[in-house]
Design a protein around this motif. Structure first.
Motif, mmCIF file in Angstrom:
data_model
loop_
_atom_site.group_PDB
_atom_site.id
_atom_site.type_symbol
_atom_site.label_atom_id
_atom_site.label_comp_id
_atom_site.label_asym_id
_atom_site.label_seq_id
_atom_site.Cartn_x
_atom_site.Cartn_y
_atom_site.Cartn_z
ATOM 1 N N PRO A 236 -11.524 14.278 77.879
ATOM 2 C CA PRO A 236 -9.850 13.521 77.926
ATOM 3 C C PRO A 236 -9.008 14.928 77.903
ATOM 4 N N MET A 237 -9.858 16.214 77.124
ATOM 5 C CA MET A 237 -9.298 17.621 76.743
ATOM 6 C C MET A 237 -9.303 18.156 78.133
ATOM 7 N N LEU A 238 -10.334 17.800 78.575
ATOM 8 C CA LEU A 238 -10.336 18.352 80.547
ATOM 9 C C LEU A 238 -9.930 17.619 81.796
ATOM 10 N N ARG A 239 -8.719 16.741 81.395
ATOM 11 C CA ARG A 239 -7.911 15.179 81.598
ATOM 12 C C ARG A 239 -7.078 16.805 82.901
ATOM 13 N N PRO A 240 -6.159 17.089 82.694
ATOM 14 C CA PRO A 240 -5.901 18.400 83.616
ATOM 15 C C PRO A 240 -6.624 18.848 84.661
ATOM 16 N N THR A 241 -7.946 19.403 84.334
ATOM 17 C CA THR A 241 -8.935 20.590 84.701
ATOM 18 C C THR A 241 -9.747 19.372 85.131
ATOM 19 N N ILE A 242 -10.284 18.428 85.004
ATOM 20 C CA ILE A 242 -10.522 17.772 85.887
ATOM 21 C C ILE A 242 -10.245 16.760 87.541
ATOM 22 N N ILE A 243 -8.673 16.888 87.311
ATOM 23 C CA ILE A 243 -7.887 16.873 87.971
ATOM 24 C C ILE A 243 -7.545 17.548 89.163
ATOM 25 N N PHE A 244 -7.265 18.762 88.763
ATOM 26 C CA PHE A 244 -7.562 20.268 89.311
ATOM 27 C C PHE A 244 -8.745 20.185 89.998
ATOM 28 N N VAL A 245 -10.064 20.294 89.734
ATOM 29 C CA VAL A 245 -11.254 20.074 90.141
ATOM 30 C C VAL A 245 -11.775 19.389 91.341
ATOM 31 N N ALA A 246 -11.235 18.246 91.099
ATOM 32 C CA ALA A 246 -11.536 17.022 91.959
ATOM 33 C C ALA A 246 -10.387 17.071 92.813
ATOM 34 N N ILE A 247 -9.425 17.478 93.032
ATOM 35 C CA ILE A 247 -8.626 17.285 94.340
ATOM 36 C C ILE A 247 -8.408 18.749 94.967
ATOM 37 N N THR A 248 -9.665 19.930 94.757
ATOM 38 C CA THR A 248 -9.335 20.917 95.688
ATOM 39 C C THR A 248 -10.892 20.952 95.690
ATOM 40 N N SER A 249 -11.887 19.179 95.418
ATOM 41 C CA SER A 249 -12.943 19.534 96.021
ATOM 42 C C SER A 249 -12.574 18.041 97.187
ATOM 43 N N THR A 250 -12.050 17.359 96.958
ATOM 44 C CA THR A 250 -10.816 17.112 98.058
ATOM 45 C C THR A 250 -11.034 17.515 99.246
ATOM 46 N N ILE A 251 -9.808 17.737 98.926
ATOM 47 C CA ILE A 251 -9.333 18.965 100.032
ATOM 48 C C ILE A 251 -10.448 19.748 100.854
ATOM 49 N N GLY A 252 -11.341 21.000 100.336
ATOM 50 C CA GLY A 252 -12.357 21.342 100.696
ATOM 51 C C GLY A 252 -13.112 20.229 101.593
ATOM 52 N N GLY A 253 -13.757 19.238 100.651
ATOM 53 C CA GLY A 253 -15.042 18.234 101.937
ATOM 54 C C GLY A 253 -14.183 18.102 102.662
ATOM 55 N N LEU A 254 -13.309 17.192 102.427
ATOM 56 C CA LEU A 254 -13.369 16.785 104.059
ATOM 57 C C LEU A 254 -12.439 17.953 104.878
ATOM 58 N N GLN A 255 -12.810 19.166 104.803
ATOM 59 C CA GLN A 255 -12.469 19.903 106.000
ATOM 60 C C GLN A 255 -13.531 21.047 106.118
ATOM 61 N N ILE A 256 -14.703 20.111 105.382
ATOM 62 C CA ILE A 256 -15.971 20.979 105.585
ATOM 63 C C ILE A 256 -16.550 20.441 107.192
ATOM 64 N N PHE A 257 -17.214 22.101 107.291
ATOM 65 C CA PHE A 257 -16.954 23.385 108.785
ATOM 66 C C PHE A 257 -18.192 23.537 108.779
ATOM 67 N N ASP A 258 -18.508 24.503 107.958
ATOM 68 C CA ASP A 258 -19.356 25.920 107.943
ATOM 69 C C ASP A 258 -21.010 25.080 108.012
ATOM 70 N N GLU A 259 -20.806 24.860 107.280
ATOM 71 C CA GLU A 259 -22.626 23.601 106.844
ATOM 72 C C GLU A 259 -22.471 22.892 108.103
ATOM 73 N N PRO A 260 -21.710 22.053 108.249
ATOM 74 C CA PRO A 260 -22.588 21.521 109.548
ATOM 75 C C PRO A 260 -22.373 21.686 110.563
ATOM 76 N N ARG A 261 -22.098 22.360 110.889
ATOM 77 C CA ARG A 261 -21.487 23.221 112.432
ATOM 78 C C ARG A 261 -22.635 23.912 112.366
ATOM 79 N N LEU A 262 -22.785 24.964 111.281
ATOM 80 C CA LEU A 262 -24.945 25.871 111.541
ATOM 81 C C LEU A 262 -25.892 25.354 110.954
ATOM 82 N N PHE A 263 -25.677 23.898 110.917
ATOM 83 C CA PHE A 263 -26.708 23.093 110.754
ATOM 84 C C PHE A 263 -27.912 22.839 111.796
ATOM 85 N N ASP A 264 -27.302 23.565 112.652
ATOM 86 C CA ASP A 264 -28.960 23.437 114.038
ATOM 87 C C ASP A 264 -27.948 24.858 114.820
#
Length: 324
Positions: A236-264
């Motif tokens: 419960p005390m980490l609520r603001p941090t959890i929201i921040f990390v979840a949103i930043t992870s969402t933005i980064g995860g949906l914009q993923i480019f380097d890893e799939p492009r270099l997978f082969d």
């Protein structure tokens, strides 16, 4: 009988200069008042100015380009309205890329946040050489994405990969990491988790160290164990941090480019688009097919997808953080 009159006296509590007109505020005092009121806005204004230049303007300009026939050489063409959006939404590559993007995002972001919180809780305990372990979890983030992708693409190789060799020791058949869609998504998500879990763990660790220790001592006196303290106090005390990390992870995860492009070695998202993401699809439209209008339409659709998932993550993380 004569009476002696006293000298005229002033009313008690009244000063002789009370009848003077109010003094006007000087220029220096006005400047001081303005400084107190305006200085906070001036301090944060550089961020908003840079955001308007590097974020808001490109976003609006992309919307403008998406409504025109825009060529890489000829430049702006005729106005086509929402024609590019209709083409993209009617093309199967967009939906396949959207499926792959969401799949990789879920396989990376959800375990990443859960493991990062657990890892941060372990780093917050009484460990020997805590500084060494805390710096150690950040090392994968320092490694360049290209190096991580090249290493993991060899680890998850179909024939001679170390992962398939380890699975063979326990009797598991080799997995075709570059052919099966789900297997390729797991491999790419593993790369993302390797790089970002330690980084997010340090963010959670900093938030955990700001929690008052009196709460844990009171809970310990009341008989609450470590698991109960974690779910009743830490989360419960980490609520603001959890929201921040979840949103930043969402933005980064949906914009993923380097890893799939270099997978082969081809960088096209697989022979059958097994792991082609929206960013790779956008790149192909813009630079391979030289159609900036359609690429801008994909960029705006990706922006709307990120906003939608961000709102869902915000609601979910609030519900999780509110549980006791």
């Amino acid at each position: 009988m004569s009476t002696v009159t006293d000298a005229p006296t002033r009313t008690r509590g009244r000063r002789p200069d009370d009848d003077r007109p109010p003094r006007r505020i000087g220029l220096s005092q006005r400047l001081g008042t303005w400084d107190v009121k305006l200085s906070p806005y001036l301090y944060i204004s550089p961020f908003f100015v840079l955001f308007a230049i590097t974020g808001l303007f490109p976003l609006l300009y992309t919307a403008y380009v998406s409504m025109h026939d825009w060529d890489q050489i000829m430049g702006q063409g005729e106005f086509v309205g929402l024609e590019h959006f209709r083409f993209v939404l009617g093309h199967s590559d967009f939906w396949v890329s959207l499926r792959n993007t969401i799949s990789i995002f879920l396989l990376s972001s959800v375990p990443q946040v859960l493991v990062a919180i657990t890892l941060a809780a372990l780093l917050d305990s009484n460990l020997r050489a805590r500084t060494f372990w805390r710096m150690g979890v950040l090392l994968p983030y320092v490694v360049a994405p290209v190096a991580v992708s090249l290493i993991f693409s060899n680890l998850f190789a179909d024939r001679f990969g170390l992962v398939n060799a380890a699975l063979g020791l326990i009797g598991v058949e080799p997995i075709r990491w570059h052919s099966d869609p789900l297997a390729s998504h797991v491999a790419i998500a593993t790369m993302v988790n390797f790089r970002w879990t330690g980084y997010n763990a340090l963010i959670f660790l900093a938030a955990m160290q700001a929690i008052p220790r009196d709460l844990y001592e009171s809970a310990w006196i009341d008989g609450a164990g470590r698991v109960r303290q974690f779910f009743s106090i830490t989360v419960p005390m980490l609520r603001p941090t959890i929201i921040f990390v979840a949103i930043t992870s969402t933005i980064g995860g949906l914009q993923i480019f380097d890893e799939p492009r270099l997978f082969d070695q081809y960088g096209r998202g697989g022979a059958g688009s097994q792991w082609k993401t929206l960013t790779i699809y956008l790149y192909e439209l813009g630079w391979t097919q030289s159609n900036f209008g359609r690429a801008s339409a994909v960029a705006w659709l990706l922006f709307l997808v990120i906003v939608a998932f961000g709102l869902v993550n915000l609601a979910v993380t609030r519900r999780i953080a509110d549980t006791r």
